[in-house]
Design a protein around this motif. Structure first.
Motif, mmCIF file in Angstrom:
data_model
loop_
_atom_site.group_PDB
_atom_site.id
_atom_site.type_symbol
_atom_site.label_atom_id
_atom_site.label_comp_id
_atom_site.label_asym_id
_atom_site.label_seq_id
_atom_site.Cartn_x
_atom_site.Cartn_y
_atom_site.Cartn_z
ATOM 1 N N ARG A 134 0.824 -1.216 0.000
ATOM 2 C CA ARG A 134 0.000 0.000 0.000
ATOM 3 C C ARG A 134 0.855 1.261 0.000
ATOM 4 N NH1 ARG A 134 -2.525 -1.992 5.459
ATOM 5 N NH2 ARG A 134 -0.945 -1.343 6.932
ATOM 6 N N VAL B 230 3.881 1.500 -1.370
ATOM 7 C CA VAL B 230 4.426 1.603 -2.722
ATOM 8 C C VAL B 230 3.374 2.162 -3.672
ATOM 9 C CG1 VAL B 230 5.157 0.244 -4.723
ATOM 10 C CG2 VAL B 230 6.168 -0.182 -2.476
ATOM 11 N N GLU B 231 2.156 1.626 -3.579
ATOM 12 C CA GLU B 231 1.117 2.069 -4.508
ATOM 13 C C GLU B 231 0.702 3.513 -4.227
ATOM 14 O OE1 GLU B 231 -1.901 -0.998 -4.906
ATOM 15 O OE2 GLU B 231 -0.308 -2.489 -5.190
ATOM 16 N N VAL C 81 3.184 5.663 -5.837
ATOM 17 C CA VAL C 81 2.969 5.819 -7.286
ATOM 18 C C VAL C 81 1.855 6.838 -7.533
ATOM 19 C CG1 VAL C 81 2.323 4.668 -9.431
ATOM 20 C CG2 VAL C 81 3.760 3.478 -7.759
ATOM 21 N N LEU D 169 10.990 -0.216 3.849
ATOM 22 C CA LEU D 169 10.144 0.687 3.058
ATOM 23 C C LEU D 169 10.987 1.761 2.368
ATOM 24 C CD1 LEU D 169 6.953 1.233 5.223
ATOM 25 C CD2 LEU D 169 7.048 0.436 2.858
ATOM 26 N N VAL E 63 12.549 0.104 -0.602
ATOM 27 C CA VAL E 63 11.550 -0.252 -1.613
ATOM 28 C C VAL E 63 10.988 1.006 -2.289
ATOM 29 C CG1 VAL E 63 9.273 -1.288 -1.977
ATOM 30 C CG2 VAL E 63 10.925 -2.422 -0.493
ATOM 31 N N ALA E 64 10.652 2.016 -1.486
ATOM 32 C CA ALA E 64 10.025 3.210 -2.050
ATOM 33 C C ALA E 64 11.006 3.987 -2.923
ATOM 34 C CB ALA E 64 9.484 4.104 -0.936
ATOM 35 N N THR F 156 11.071 1.813 -6.198
ATOM 36 C CA THR F 156 9.866 1.811 -7.038
ATOM 37 C C THR F 156 9.582 3.199 -7.616
ATOM 38 O OG1 THR F 156 8.512 1.994 -5.049
ATOM 39 C CG2 THR F 156 8.739 -0.190 -5.999
ATOM 40 N N SER F 157 9.816 4.260 -6.847
ATOM 41 C CA SER F 157 9.562 5.588 -7.423
ATOM 42 C C SER F 157 10.451 5.807 -8.639
ATOM 43 C CB SER F 157 9.849 6.732 -6.457
ATOM 44 O OG SER F 157 9.657 6.372 -5.160
ATOM 45 N N HIS G 64 9.384 3.921 -11.643
ATOM 46 C CA HIS G 64 8.274 4.598 -12.315
ATOM 47 C C HIS G 64 8.741 5.835 -13.080
ATOM 48 C CE1 HIS G 64 4.537 2.464 -11.404
ATOM 49 N NE2 HIS G 64 5.200 2.016 -10.350
ATOM 50 N N HIS H 127 5.631 -5.717 -7.049
ATOM 51 C CA HIS H 127 5.049 -4.500 -7.606
ATOM 52 C C HIS H 127 5.245 -4.455 -9.128
ATOM 53 C CE1 HIS H 127 3.555 -0.457 -7.862
ATOM 54 N NE2 HIS H 127 4.657 -0.080 -8.492
#
Ligand code: SF4
Lengths: 444, 314
Positions: free
Chosen positions: A275, A277-278, A281, B273, B276-277, B280-281, B284, B304
């Motif tokens: 949640r 991570v999403e 985004v 986190l 990971v964050a 992932t950012s 993207h 993800h």
């Protein structure tokens, strides 16, 4: 479509009278096109021009307000697809869900926890923005009662989540003064929801099942006279949310009017990492408001930090004042470091000087807020500038020695700097993380 | 009302780079659209995730990170195998011991470690030098030679030391990481210099020198976005895939290092986190290879990516 500078120029008087503060009408037109000036500055524009420009310069995405007083949240007014094209204007509102079926004590505790989701970052507080009360009980009275309690307990803006117009009506009796966001008008209930939003002058979320049904519904709701809308495409899967959010933003910028409003998304996976991570985004990719179901501070901290990063104005380098900073109880014998006045460079060096447990001074050279290597490449971090900063900053009065430590990445500057300044130049580590080790070796 | 889906007509695409050999070979890049916009173009290869290992026992790692590698931390080959068990798409060997302040291991020494690690795994190998230009210029060609034919990814080559590293990569048949300090023009310039040495453009991976979440992430975010749009608009010198060296940035942050506190919550959760964050950012934004340290980060990032690789319903 927004008008180009040249198109605007054709609508201006073209007399170059300078009263707008610009040297020429063309220069003024360019400023207008870039959104850096407003039309009122020119006293000579005609009514027709105002109209033509007004329609074209209305923001492609409406500004929507939720809440009142210090808790008010403004979202929308965005103008670009990529932050580097200009900037993202209004940071995504972070909303935390609260179910209406909690006992009064639990409910109060949950709201207290949400109120406390504030984090200090470099002297600034960053917080969540909204409490989203969900009518999970399905009960009209329970929803209204919970709404009353939440409204009393928080100054944050509210979202009332129920598709039952009756429940919404009752909850509004308790909270209308707080101007909550009503979530949501659907194809089944939109007439009643629109009437409630109008009656109480609140923003209304519109929920479609996909882009097509959303556009239909927006048309109906705006026809009913509601102007403050928030859009939900109905998507809940991460890939579809990204697609839909991208479509909303692109379509809005192309002036597809039904999508000219900020959006709302949900990141309610039961898996905490998923949640976060999403939601991350959604923050990066255009959501106006994101709703999460957690009050865990370890989950919220990365999100408010990411939001801060993404919504930083890329055209404004974040700079610190160029001067000598004192870290710890520095004395005349403490080391003196030089870096640029790019805030990140300064904070990294300051953090690592602190970590070394040896008090010191940091001299930041004015490089227009650019980093060491960028400034060096651009000729803004030169031996001449550093030498000048050394003599003008008063560094020589702070330290008894004449030794200065420069970043390892610009070791090539050392000879010239030594010659110009008369200071002994020590080449420090490339990364500020190497400062503690460097000190052990080279500073006694 | 039928909404016409807004699609950009890009004229070009990202370069595709193959790493490793055999059944576990990996391809990255090749997209004809922005990240995960499947309605607009092709994403032939999903972004991948590497786990990072070291040639020396790491210092100052929190327990919940070192404990997942218990028993292998002193043995790079065994450590690398463990990473493959955890599901790493690639393994990134960091030659920290070659650093002049951390043992100053010789190029031969480093090459022997790299060869051991390469022999122990079947996934592609990334080898990262210690970050000191001169030392990496001496070490990486030796490593390239020892790993000849294995199609590894070696770096980082900078403006200062790219010549010997690129020459080594050409001789040994490897791809190179071209690293530049958060500046799209410098990145482009270095790619030009490297291709002038006759290394093919599809043998280069860009390292934009990312900052971690809260520590300048936005600069890398925008540079990577600009690289991707540049690539899609036909700029061949920005079209190389992007590597994100996440682990080293994420784990040095205050947020990852601070023990459990009432204000910041549980350290383990927060640190993972953070990693990971950050990854992932930037994926993207347009990143292709994320290098991380915790196997749980790897798992979450891969989950993800798997979700994001599903097409949109339009
Ligand atoms: S005030 Fe109006 S007419 Fe005068 S220079 Fe500015 S734009 Fe032109």
């Amino acid at each position: 479509m927004a008008l180009t500078g040249l198109e605007i120029y054709k609508l201006l008087p073209r007399t170059n009278c300078k009263e707008c503060g610009q040297p020429t009408c063309l220069a003024f037109a360019m400023q207008l096109a870039a959104g850096k000036a407003s039309l009122e500055k020119c006293p000579y524009v005609t009514e027709e021009t105002k109209e033509a420009l007004g329609a074209a310069s209305a923001p492609p995405i409406a500004l929507v307000k939720v809440g009142v007083g210090e808790g008010v949240l403004e979202v929308g007014n965005e103008t670009v697809l990529f932050r580097h094209d200009k900037r993202f204007e209004h940071p995504t509102g972070i909303a935390i869900a609260v179910p209406d079926n909690l006992g009064p004590e639990e409910l109060g505790a949950r709201v207290e926890a949400i109120n406390g989701l504030n984090f200090d970052r470099v002297g600034q507080m960053h917080s969540v923005d909204l409490v989203a009360l969900e009518n999970v009980s399905g009960d009209v009275a329970a929803f209204a009662k919970a709404a009353k309690l939440v409204g009393e307990k928080t100054s944050l803006a509210l979202i009332l989540i129920s598709e039952d117009p009756k429940a919404m009506e009752e909850a509004l009796k308790e909270t209308a003064g707080a101007k909550p966001l009503l979530y949501a008008a659907t194809s089944e209930n939109y007439e009643k929801m629109a009437a409630l939003a109008k009656q109480h002058d609140t923003a209304l979320a519109v929920k479609g099942q996909n882009l097509d049904t959303l556009a239909d519904l927006v048309a109906k709701v705006t026809a009913a006279g509601v102007k403050q809308l928030v859009l939900d495409t109905g998507a809940r899967e991460a890939n579809q949310v990204l697609g839909d959010q991208t479509q909303l933003r692109r379509q809005a910028l192309k002036r597809f009017r039904p999508f000219g409003y900020p959006s709302i998304t949900f990141a309610k996976s039961p898996d905490p990492v998923a949640r976060v991570v999403e939601a991350g985004v959604h923050i990066a990719k255009y959501a106006g408001i994101v709703v999460l179901d957690t009050v865990d501070r370890a989950e919220i901290l990365p999100l408010v930090t990411l939001r801060l990063n993404i919504y930083t104005d890329p055209q404004k380098p974040i700079a610190v004042e160029p001067k000598v900073y004192e870290i710890g109880a520095a004395t005349g014998n403490s080391p003196l470091y030089v870096t640029t006045n790019f805030s990140l460079s300064y904070f990294c060096v300051a953090g690592d000087v602190e970590a070394s447990r040896v008090p010191g001074y940091i001299l930041t050279v004015d490089t227009d807020g650019t980093s060491v290597l960028t400034a060096w490449a651009a000729g803004k971090f030169t031996p001449e500038k550093i030498a000048a900063a050394l003599s003008e900053s008063g560094a020589a009065d702070k330290v008894a020695h004449r030794k200065v430590i420069i970043p390892g990445g610009v070791a090539v500057l050392s000879g010239k700097l030594q010659e110009l300044s008369g200071w002994e130049v020590l080449v420090g580590p490339r990364e500020s993380a190497g400062i503690p080790a460097f000190l052990k070796q080279f500073w006694s | 009302m039928a909404v016409t889906i807004a699609k950009e007509r890009w004229s070009s695409k990202c370069l595709e780079v193959a790493l490793g050999s055999g059944p576990k070979q990996i391809k990255v890049g090749g997209e004809t659209t922005l990240p995960f916009l499947h309605f607009e173009g092709e994403t032939p290869n999903a972004p991948v995730v590497a786990l990072e290992i070291f040639d020396a026992q790491p210092q100052e790692w929190p327990d919940f990170l070192s404990s997942v590698y218990e028993g292998v931390l002193g043995d790079p080959a065994a450590w690398a195998k463990k990473c493959v068990e955890y599901g790493a798409d690639l393994v990134a060997l960091h030659l920290s011991r070659t650093h002049p302040d951390q043992g100053d291991a010789s190029p031969e020494d480093a090459a022997a470690v790299a060869a051991d690690v390469a022999a122990a795994i079947d996934v592609p190998l990334i080898v990262l030098g210690c970050g000191v230009d001169e030392k990496d210029a001496a070490v990486l060609p030796e490593v390239a030679n020892a790993l000849a034919g294995k199609n590894c990814l070696l770096g980082c080559a900078s403006q200062e030391n790219y010549k010997s590293i690129v020459a080594g990569c050409i001789a040994g048949g490897h791809a190179v990481i071209a690293s530049s300090p958060l500046d799209i023009n410098l990145a482009k310039q270095l790619n030009i210099l490297i291709t002038e040495m006759n290394l093919e453009t599809d043998r280069i991976i860009i390292d934009p020198s990312i900052g971690g979440l809260g520590y300048g992430l936005e600069y890398a975010y925008s540079i990577i976005e600009r690289m991707r749009t540049g690539a899609l608009m036909g700029d061949k010198m920005l079209a190389m895939p992007v590597v994100l060296l996440v682990g080293q940035e994420a784990w040095k942050t205050k947020e990852a290092k601070t023990p459990d506190t009432p204000d910041w919550g549980e350290q383990r959760k927060r640190a993972i986190l953070w990693e990971v964050a950050t990854a992932t950012s930037l994926i993207h934004a347009g990143g292709h290879i994320a290098v991380v340290r915790h196997p749980e980060s790897l798992k979450h990032i891969k989950e993800h990516i798997a979700k994001m690789m599903k097409p949109q319903a339009y």
